[in-house]
Design an enzyme around this catalytic site. Structure first.
Site, mmCIF file in Angstrom:
data_model
loop_
_atom_site.group_PDB
_atom_site.id
_atom_site.type_symbol
_atom_site.label_atom_id
_atom_site.label_comp_id
_atom_site.label_asym_id
_atom_site.label_seq_id
_atom_site.Cartn_x
_atom_site.Cartn_y
_atom_site.Cartn_z
ATOM 1 N N PHE A 104 9.632 -9.658 -55.011
ATOM 2 C CA PHE A 104 8.297 -10.228 -54.837
ATOM 3 C C PHE A 104 7.368 -9.718 -55.934
ATOM 4 O O PHE A 104 7.527 -8.607 -56.449
ATOM 5 C CB PHE A 104 7.763 -9.857 -53.452
ATOM 6 N N ASP A 175 10.847 0.771 -53.207
ATOM 7 C CA ASP A 175 10.243 -0.393 -52.567
ATOM 8 C C ASP A 175 11.172 -0.796 -51.434
ATOM 9 O O ASP A 175 12.197 -1.452 -51.642
ATOM 10 C CB ASP A 175 10.065 -1.524 -53.577
ATOM 11 N N HIS A 178 11.770 -4.544 -47.579
ATOM 12 C CA HIS A 178 12.796 -5.296 -46.843
ATOM 13 C C HIS A 178 13.709 -4.391 -46.028
ATOM 14 O O HIS A 178 14.650 -4.897 -45.407
ATOM 15 C CB HIS A 178 13.688 -6.073 -47.818
ATOM 16 N N GLN A 201 4.123 -7.063 -43.283
ATOM 17 C CA GLN A 201 3.731 -8.485 -43.352
ATOM 18 C C GLN A 201 4.529 -9.290 -42.321
ATOM 19 O O GLN A 201 5.557 -8.837 -41.811
ATOM 20 C CB GLN A 201 3.955 -8.978 -44.788
ATOM 21 N N LYS A 204 8.392 -9.536 -42.027
ATOM 22 C CA LYS A 204 9.201 -8.326 -42.157
ATOM 23 C C LYS A 204 9.862 -7.920 -40.842
ATOM 24 O O LYS A 204 9.429 -8.293 -39.757
ATOM 25 C CB LYS A 204 8.337 -7.175 -42.690
ATOM 26 N N ARG A 233 -11.754 10.408 -49.348
ATOM 27 C CA ARG A 233 -12.025 11.594 -48.527
ATOM 28 C C ARG A 233 -10.781 12.488 -48.481
ATOM 29 O O ARG A 233 -9.663 12.016 -48.726
ATOM 30 C CB ARG A 233 -12.416 11.193 -47.106
ATOM 31 N N TYR A 240 -18.909 12.153 -45.649
ATOM 32 C CA TYR A 240 -19.630 11.488 -46.724
ATOM 33 C C TYR A 240 -19.283 12.066 -48.102
ATOM 34 O O TYR A 240 -19.944 11.753 -49.086
ATOM 35 C CB TYR A 240 -21.141 11.571 -46.492
ATOM 36 N N ARG A 250 -7.519 1.294 -44.790
ATOM 37 C CA ARG A 250 -7.039 1.689 -43.463
ATOM 38 C C ARG A 250 -6.624 0.472 -42.631
ATOM 39 O O ARG A 250 -7.190 -0.603 -42.758
ATOM 40 C CB ARG A 250 -8.139 2.454 -42.719
#
Length: 410
Positions: A104, A175, A178, A201, A204, A233, A240, A250
């Site tokens: 991909f 990777d 899959h 996704q 999958k 962070r 902050y 996230r």
């Protein structure tokens, strides 16, 4: 009348004959466990994940434990997970990263996003994974990392790749988009290199519609990837205060509970896919012109995100691959022709649409040629999709019969 004569008189489903495969294959699979888990999050009103804690952290711990990794860091998708891994591994603008051309787009486009140069290396004709011999030949003084893709859930030759990486001081980012649940020599894929990257996704083997995750045993890589996905962070820092150039990558609490529930199904599903894949290999190997990708390269558990076989039109009266796939799909086999061309032929690379990214002017993909990948795309590769591999042995027999029928009537 003999059975063969009856079959010959049936006609192709594409032309109005009866389908060979009558089962339907749904995905994703779920029950009230997922529904109630998501409903509980909705009722709680705590949908987000501002602190990377709670249900999200719980899923990360579960996934790390499943893989046998020390750490897991979730994020919005499998493309971002690759990008987090690359940046954390310390690549710099202009560095080269070795990638396969049969995968991909994100495997290579995330390298561009990290201001690095994708170097396309051909694939092994038996597995469609990176060919270690080609990797060795492609290494230069600018090479910094290798991204082996466990394509379709088939394990790469990790012993050879890691040996090359050690000798050339390269990072290895697996990777494993899959490869959920698959194993190489008894150890989960994604846990062999410096970092393993997964996608959640919708297609999958483990899914929440979208999402991604990285796994690692390296304390420093974990800390940096954790920071990058959470707006820079750091653990123990003020909310902050931002230490690294990260963004909000996230996932939500709803995705986390879906993934936790789906993870409970993954091992059984993986074992079923592996068993069906082995059986389908037995059924297809005797068919002239059909060659399953080979096993026996170190994979001890294949999750068959894709069941891939090679097609030779000379045994099907010259029927082009795309027409073969259309006929097979009409017979009820959930199949696809695969990628129409290798990644380096995408407009992104041919037109050098790199925008503000720092790829040297000398980079030129117009002369890249990976013959095995070219052949796979144009002539050979046919994919049966992962949800079909959760069928019964009778379904596998029907897939094989559908291929024989197309061959007889071509």
């Amino acid at each position: 009348m003999q059975l063969t004569d009856l079959l010959m008189n049936e006609g192709l489903a594409q032309h109005g004959g009866p389908k060979t495969v009558t089962s339907t294959f749904s995905w994703p699979l779920y029950d009230d466990t997922e529904v109630e888990a998501v409903a509980a999050v909705v009722r709680s009103g705590a949908w987000g994940n501002p602190d990377c804690a709670g249900l999200v952290a719980q899923f990360e711990q579960e996934f790390a434990a499943y893989c046998g990794s020390k750490y897991a860091v979730s994020c919005v998708n499998g493309s971002v997970s690759l990008r987090l891994a690359l940046i954390a591994c310390g690549v710099k603008p202009g560095d080269e990263v070795i990638v396969p051309p049969y995968t991909f787009i994100a495997t290579a486009s995330t390298v561009v996003e990290a201001n690095c140069v994708p170097v396309f290396v051909d694939i092994d004709p038996d597995t469609y994974n990176l060919d270690p011999r080609a990797i060795e030949a492609a290494i230069t003084e600018r090479t910094r990392a290798i991204i082996p893709v466990h394509f379709g859930g088939q394990a790469c030759d990790m012993d050879a790749i890691l040996d090359i990486a050690r000798r050339h001081n390269l990072r290895v980012i697996e990777d494993a988009a899959h490869a959920h649940g698959a194993e190489y020599k008894g150890k989960k894929l994604g846990t062999w290199g410096n970092v393993g990257s997964f996608s959640f996704q919708s297609s999958k083997n483990l899914t929440a519609g979208e999402g991604g995750i990285v796994v690692t045993d390296d304390d420093e890589l974990y800390a940096l990837m954790n920071s990058l996905r959470n707006v820079g962070r750091i653990e123990g820092g003020q909310w902050y205060d931002h230490y690294n150039p990260g963004c909000n990558y996230r996932i939500t609490q709803m995705q986390a509970v879906l993934l936790s529930a789906q993870l409970q199904r993954l091992e059984e599903q993986t074992l079923r896919r592996d068993e069906n894949g082995r059986y389908l290999n037995e059924l297809l190997t005797p068919i002239d012109g059909i060659t399953p990708l080979t096993r026996g390269h170190g994979e001890t558990l294949h999750c068959y995100h894709l069941y891939i076989f090679k097609y030779d039109k000379s045994h099907f009266n010259g029927l082009p691959k795309n027409e073969f796939v259309e006929r097979l799909a009409a017979e009820g086999v959930p199949c696809f022709r695969g990628y129409p061309h290798p990644l380096y032929r995408q407009p992104l690379f041919q037109q050098k649409n790199f925008m503000c990214y720092a790829l040297p002017e000398s980079v030129d993909y117009s002369q890249v040629l990976c013959p095995v990948a070219e052949r796979a795309c144009a002539e050979e590769a046919v994919w049966i999709l992962q949800h079909a591999m959760l069928g019964t042995r009778q379904d596998m027999e029907a897939f094989a019969e559908a291929i024989r029928k197309v061959q007889r009537l071509s």
